[in-house]
Design a protein around this motif. Structure first.
Motif, PDB file in Angstrom:
ATOM      1  N   ASP A 120       1.074  -1.235  -0.310  1.00 17.56           N
ATOM      2  CA  ASP A 120       0.157   0.128   0.254  1.00 17.56           C
ATOM      3  C   ASP A 120       1.123   1.246  -0.265  1.00 17.56           C
ATOM      4  N   ARG A 121       0.827   1.589  -0.998  1.00 13.54           N
ATOM      5  CA  ARG A 121       1.685   2.810  -0.908  1.00 13.54           C
ATOM      6  C   ARG A 121       1.514   4.447  -0.253  1.00 13.54           C
ATOM      7  N   PRO A 122       2.435   4.554   0.306  1.00 14.38           N
ATOM      8  CA  PRO A 122       2.669   6.472   0.767  1.00 14.38           C
ATOM      9  C   PRO A 122       1.905   6.921  -0.474  1.00 14.38           C
ATOM     10  N   VAL A 123       1.672   7.300  -0.543  1.00 13.58           N
ATOM     11  CA  VAL A 123       1.095   8.310  -1.828  1.00 13.58           C
ATOM     12  C   VAL A 123       0.820   9.698  -1.312  1.00 13.58           C
ATOM     13  N   ASP A 124      -0.320   9.403  -0.775  1.00 12.74           N
ATOM     14  CA  ASP A 124      -0.635  10.546   0.296  1.00 12.74           C
ATOM     15  C   ASP A 124       0.490  11.208   0.746  1.00 12.74           C
ATOM     16  N   LEU A 125       1.977  10.823   0.923  1.00 14.57           N
ATOM     17  CA  LEU A 125       2.615  11.238   1.913  1.00 14.57           C
ATOM     18  C   LEU A 125       4.271  12.029   0.728  1.00 14.57           C
ATOM     19  N   VAL A 126       3.511  11.542  -0.041  1.00 15.66           N
ATOM     20  CA  VAL A 126       5.369  12.124  -1.137  1.00 15.66           C
ATOM     21  C   VAL A 126       4.881  13.036  -1.697  1.00 15.66           C
ATOM     22  N   ILE A 127       5.245  14.427  -0.967  1.00 11.73           N
ATOM     23  CA  ILE A 127       4.552  15.292  -0.964  1.00 11.73           C
ATOM     24  C   ILE A 127       5.618  16.705  -2.305  1.00 11.73           C
ATOM     25  N   LYS A 128       5.010  16.565  -2.915  1.00 13.92           N
ATOM     26  CA  LYS A 128       5.850  17.678  -4.298  1.00 13.92           C
ATOM     27  C   LYS A 128       6.257  18.484  -3.587  1.00 13.92           C
ATOM     28  N   GLY A 129       7.738  19.151  -4.055  1.00 13.86           N
ATOM     29  CA  GLY A 129       7.737  20.497  -3.254  1.00 13.86           C
ATOM     30  C   GLY A 129       8.310  21.754  -4.696  1.00 13.86           C
ATOM     31  N   THR A 130       7.939  22.641  -4.243  1.00 15.75           N
ATOM     32  CA  THR A 130       8.422  23.911  -5.451  1.00 15.75           C
ATOM     33  C   THR A 130       9.991  23.982  -4.371  1.00 15.75           C
ATOM     34  N   ALA A 131      11.797  24.209  -5.510  1.00 17.40           N
ATOM     35  CA  ALA A 131      12.522  24.997  -4.889  1.00 17.40           C
ATOM     36  C   ALA A 131      12.787  26.083  -4.990  1.00 17.40           C
ATOM     37  N   ASN A 132      12.649  26.237  -3.690  1.00 13.17           N
ATOM     38  CA  ASN A 132      12.422  27.542  -3.249  1.00 13.17           C
ATOM     39  C   ASN A 132      13.745  28.753  -3.467  1.00 13.17           C
ATOM     40  N   LYS A 133      14.563  27.852  -3.794  1.00 10.32           N
ATOM     41  CA  LYS A 133      16.082  28.242  -4.473  1.00 10.32           C
ATOM     42  C   LYS A 133      15.641  28.191  -5.945  1.00 10.32           C
ATOM     43  N   SER A 134      14.882  27.892  -6.684  1.00  9.63           N
ATOM     44  CA  SER A 134      14.519  27.850  -8.256  1.00  9.63           C
ATOM     45  C   SER A 134      15.323  29.323  -9.285  1.00  9.63           C
ATOM     46  N   ALA A 135      15.008  30.316  -8.823  1.00  9.01           N
ATOM     47  CA  ALA A 135      15.684  30.956  -8.778  1.00  9.01           C
ATOM     48  C   ALA A 135      16.861  31.621  -9.134  1.00  9.01           C
ATOM     49  N   LEU A 136      17.772  31.302  -8.330  1.00  5.48           N
ATOM     50  CA  LEU A 136      19.280  30.882  -7.932  1.00  5.48           C
ATOM     51  C   LEU A 136      19.540  30.183  -9.025  1.00  5.48           C
ATOM     52  N   LYS A 137      19.001  29.240  -8.721  1.00  2.00           N
ATOM     53  CA  LYS A 137      19.543  27.699  -9.953  1.00  2.00           C
ATOM     54  C   LYS A 137      19.284  28.064 -10.827  1.00  2.00           C
ATOM     55  N   VAL A 138      18.793  29.005 -11.682  1.00  2.00           N
ATOM     56  CA  VAL A 138      18.406  29.259 -13.163  1.00  2.00           C
ATOM     57  C   VAL A 138      20.213  30.150 -13.349  1.00  2.00           C
ATOM     58  N   ALA A 139      20.005  31.178 -12.236  1.00  6.87           N
ATOM     59  CA  ALA A 139      20.573  32.239 -12.847  1.00  6.87           C
ATOM     60  C   ALA A 139      22.237  32.111 -12.486  1.00  6.87           C
ATOM     61  N   ILE A 140      22.926  31.043 -11.446  1.00  4.37           N
ATOM     62  CA  ILE A 140      23.538  29.629 -11.689  1.00  4.37           C
ATOM     63  C   ILE A 140      23.545  29.379 -12.737  1.00  4.37           C
ATOM     64  N   ILE A 141      23.321  28.313 -13.200  1.00  2.68           N
ATOM     65  CA  ILE A 141      22.690  27.394 -15.042  1.00  2.68           C
ATOM     66  C   ILE A 141      23.718  28.726 -16.132  1.00  2.68           C
ATOM     67  N   GLN A 142      22.519  29.650 -15.502  1.00  4.17           N
ATOM     68  CA  GLN A 142      23.060  31.007 -16.657  1.00  4.17           C
ATOM     69  C   GLN A 142      24.203  31.491 -17.330  1.00  4.17           C
ATOM     70  N   ASN A 143      24.367  31.183 -16.127  1.00  2.00           N
ATOM     71  CA  ASN A 143      26.480  32.136 -15.775  1.00  2.00           C
ATOM     72  C   ASN A 143      27.008  31.020 -15.648  1.00  2.00           C
ATOM     73  N   ILE A 144      26.937  29.770 -15.562  1.00  2.00           N
ATOM     74  CA  ILE A 144      28.157  29.369 -16.149  1.00  2.00           C
ATOM     75  C   ILE A 144      28.097  28.421 -17.343  1.00  2.00           C
ATOM     76  N   ASP A 145      27.076  28.868 -18.376  1.00  2.00           N
ATOM     77  CA  ASP A 145      26.671  28.716 -19.795  1.00  2.00           C
ATOM     78  C   ASP A 145      27.758  29.772 -20.397  1.00  2.00           C
ATOM     79  N   ARG A 146      27.795  31.437 -19.645  1.00  2.24           N
ATOM     80  CA  ARG A 146      28.512  32.425 -19.913  1.00  2.24           C
ATOM     81  C   ARG A 146      29.714  32.214 -19.597  1.00  2.24           C
TER      82      ARG A 146
END
Length: 729
Positions: free
Chosen positions: A611-637
């Protein structure tokens, strides 16, 4: 009898009701007799009809002063729907253009408009005052009248000018003031400010018997909220947060987890807020995540739950917001999350306020803290705050405290000592001071009054602070003592307290149940389940990882790291979408390596009937998503990692952790340009070869094998990132 007959006729003709609720009939009769009227009625009690019906029956136009544009729109729409004519009700506020305002004034002058809703700011504008002088005003209704008082939870300075403006419009205009939340202090402020000391008071009980009240410690709060809402399938609710940022975050998490939610706060434009409100009323959305701006006057009777993500600033705010649940008399679940960190934040907000305002705010917040930490019936505490005595047996287990196992203690001797101390010392001290004396906590106020020399000083030290907090709180709730909120919450003797000193008797109080604040740091995290590891599945997953690693000539940790496998063994993801929610598994890794893992887990779950505890698999948003995008863009540059860290205001070590998280989740990052600057090619080759044959990705083990003198921790970490990115993604 004529009034009575037309009252019922109008009630039925216009609103479609056969009977009045509670005091409605008496209130309306009082207004029709042009007498000042003061109505205190809980949310859902039917306040609006108390001024809407007499307005329809009176000559002229009733002015309704209301604090929110959304509230006005909602009520005007309803009145137009009932009456069939748009001209029957209008609002006058900053959302209207000049043409709209002209049309409103024409309808009012022509006598077509029975109710004119105005914001307090619009009311005091000179051109509006001049206009209102020229029309027949039947009466003025001041809705949400608690906004007048600094002691109210929603103080609006403009409300304090209302009386002055009414006097400028005309003589002897009757007033009806209405509020759903008013402590005795707020009631007094409203009467004084509106100069309606002779007004007839109609006060309904504040008890909402259908509401269930619960307070939980704030741990893994997002996970708790998602799980709670999933258990309320098909029901609508409101979540209140103190900040706009948190509103946006929680709304996003709910949507990711399959719950239709929208944010609502003052930072959104008026059209968006109106659309959101309409979608909630039309049930196109299940949950509104809002700051306190949402809900005032919203006539949605079937809101089934109200959640406070953050503890509210005041008991009035809490009562009014929870009161939006179950207005139809049906189920209403009120869940609040409480943490000491929230209290600290609210206290910090008050630091820069003027002294008087800070003192008021501190007193108001203290009531919320006492409510949250007490083990006494929640209903009894709420009603006591509004000056209403309540026997907790009437709660019928409709709060978490009444349902919980209680610990009682004999209170006679201790209560006698506290009452004696207060009587003897002249009623000049608050509860904190009295508790400090009892537990022997010496501080400046205690020593200044020489209470460290008092016979009771430290006498109750062995009983502990929680005991004395429980005792003093219940001494107030049971009316042995009263708090003088006008004077810093000083404890005053009551007649019941004086009588007790003369004739003490045995009684038991309930010991507070201190909430568990451990692991509070996780409260802001979307969280992952910490269920028991399925060791049999873990062994199978490790074997599969080893097999894939061998076929690709890679170390196993490049495929998936151990924490990711551990989490698969508690959540049992059976699709690639579910696998992507596992810690350390992003889209890249799921696509590259995930199919075989998902197939294995799916077969294992079916074979073992798990019996899988699907109700417990809470999908979260990355609070630092904006920082991650900025890091990827700057490394590309090809910007240096140290420069990226400096630009983002974080340390180089913190940046490396972020880069590692991005790479481990399956995103390929080319950091070769930076590694070449930091480490010469021979040393790069040496570390690369080491990781190719290593059993573990441990940096400490790598330093031990390669020699800590030749490499720094950051060098190895940098090479590990490069290695994982190139071979694993």
């Amino acid at each position: 009898m004529e009034i009575e007959k037309s009252l019922f006729d109008n009630l039925q003709d216009f609103f479609g009701f056969d009977t009045f609720k509670g005091d409605q009939e008496a209130i309306i009769t009082n207004v029709l007799q042009r007498k000042d009227t003061f109505v205190i009625m809980p949310t859902g009690g039917g306040k609006s009809i108390c001024y809407q019906l007499p307005a329809l029956m009176s000559e002229g136009t009733a002015i309704v002063i209301s604090p929110l544009i959304a509230l006005m729109k909602n009520q005007v729409d309803q009145l137009r729907a009932f009456g069939g004519e748009d001209s029957i009700a209008h609002f006058l506020n900053s959302s209207l253009n000049k043409g709209d305002i002209m049309r409103v004034k024409q309808d009012v002058t022509a006598g077509k408009t029975k109710l004119l809703y105005v914001a307090p700011e619009s009311l005091s504008k000179l051109e509006n005052v001049e206009f209102l002088k020229q029309i027949t005003v039947s009466f003025v209704a001041v809705d949400e009248a608690h906004c007048i008082s600094e002691w109210g939870h929603d103080f609006r300075p403009e409300y304090r000018k209302i009386r002055q403006v009414i006097n400028g419009i005309g003589e002897k205009i009757p007033i009806i003031a209405l509020t759903a939340t008013a402590t005795p202090k707020v009631q007094s402020d409203i009467r004084k400010n509106l100069q309606m000391n002779d007004a007839m008071l109609f006060k309904s009980s504040f008890n909402r018997g259908n509401l269930f009240y619960e307070v939980r410690p704030k741990k893994n709060v997002v996970k708790e909220i998602v799980r709670f809402i999933k258990g309320q399938s098909g029901k609508t609710g409101i979540i209140y947060c103190l900040s706009r940022k948190k509103v946006e975050e929680i709304s996003e998490v709910l949507n990711i987890n399959g719950i239709k939610a929208l944010p609502y706060h003052a930072g959104l434009d008026a059209k968006t807020r109106a659309d959101t409100q309409d979608k909630f009323l039309m049930e196109d959305v299940e949950v509104i995540v809002a700051t306190i701006a949402f809900g005032m006057g919203i006539d949605k009777p079937d809101v089934r739950f109200v959640i406070h993500h953050d503890i509210p600033k005041s008991m009035e705010g809490y009562y009014q917001e929870t009161g939006r649940a179950g207005r139809d008399g049906g189920e209403g679940l009120c869940l609040a999350f409480y943490s000491e960190k929230d209290v600290e934040k609210l206290t910090k907000f008050m630091k820069d306020k003027p002294v008087a305002e800070r003192e008021i705010g501190t007193q108001i917040l203290k009531e919320v803290i006492d409510y949250s930490e007490s083990a006494v019936c929640r209903r009894k505490q709420i009603l006591h705050y509004f000056g209403e005595n309540f026997d907790e047996t009437g709660c019928s287990n409709m709060c978490d405290n009444c349902r919980a196992q209680k610990t009682y203690f004999e209170a006679e001797q201790s209560l006698f000592e506290v009452l004696s101390f207060i009587k003897e010392q002249g009623e000049n001290f608050d509860d904190l001071h009295v508790i400090n004396v009892m537990v022997g906590q010496n501080n400046q106020p205690v020593s200044a009054y020489k209470h460290d020399e008092h016979p009771l000083f430290g006498k109750g030290k062995d009983k502990g602070v929680v005991y004395w907090e429980s005792l003093v709180r219940q001494a107030v709730l049971n009316n042995f003592l009263a708090k003088d909120i006008d004077h810093y919450g000083l404890l005053k003797m009551t007649d019941i307290g004086r009588h007790y000193l003369e004739n003490p008797y045995a009684l038991k109080f309930v010991m507070n149940r201190p909430l568990d604040f451990s692991d509070d740091s996780s409260s802001e995290d979307a969280g992952h389940s910490t269920g028991a590891l399925d060791t049999e599945l873990l062994k199978m997953l490790k074997d599969l990882r080893k097999k894939i690693a061998k076929s690709k000539s890679l170390p196993p940790f490049v495929i998936f790291q151990d924490p990711s496998l551990d989490e698969m063994c508690t959540h049992y993801p059976v699709s690639l979408d579910e696998l992507k929610q596992i810690q350390g598994v992003g889209n890249g890794k799921a696509v590259k390596f995930g199919a075989q893992f998902v197939e294995l887990i799916k077969a294992y779950v079916e074979e073992n009937d798990i019996d899988r505890p699907v109700d417990l698999v809470i999908k979260g948003t990355a609070n630092k998503s904006a920082l991650k995008v900025a890091i990827i863009q700057n490394i590309d540059r090809k910007i240096g990692l140290d420069d990226i860290a400096a630009a983002k205001g974080i340390s180089y070590e913190e940046l490396l952790k972020e880069v590692e998280t991005i790479v481990n989740a399956g995103t390929k990052l080319n950091i070769g340009y930076f590694v070449d600057e930091m480490i010469d090619q021979d040393r790069q080759d040496e570390v690369y070869d080491y990781f190719k044959q290593a059993d573990s990705d441990s940096i400490d083990e790598a330093l031990k094998d390669l020699g800590g003198d030749d490499y720094s921790y950051e060098d190895i970490q940098l090479m590990r990132i490069k290695f994982m990115s190139e071979l694993g993604n």
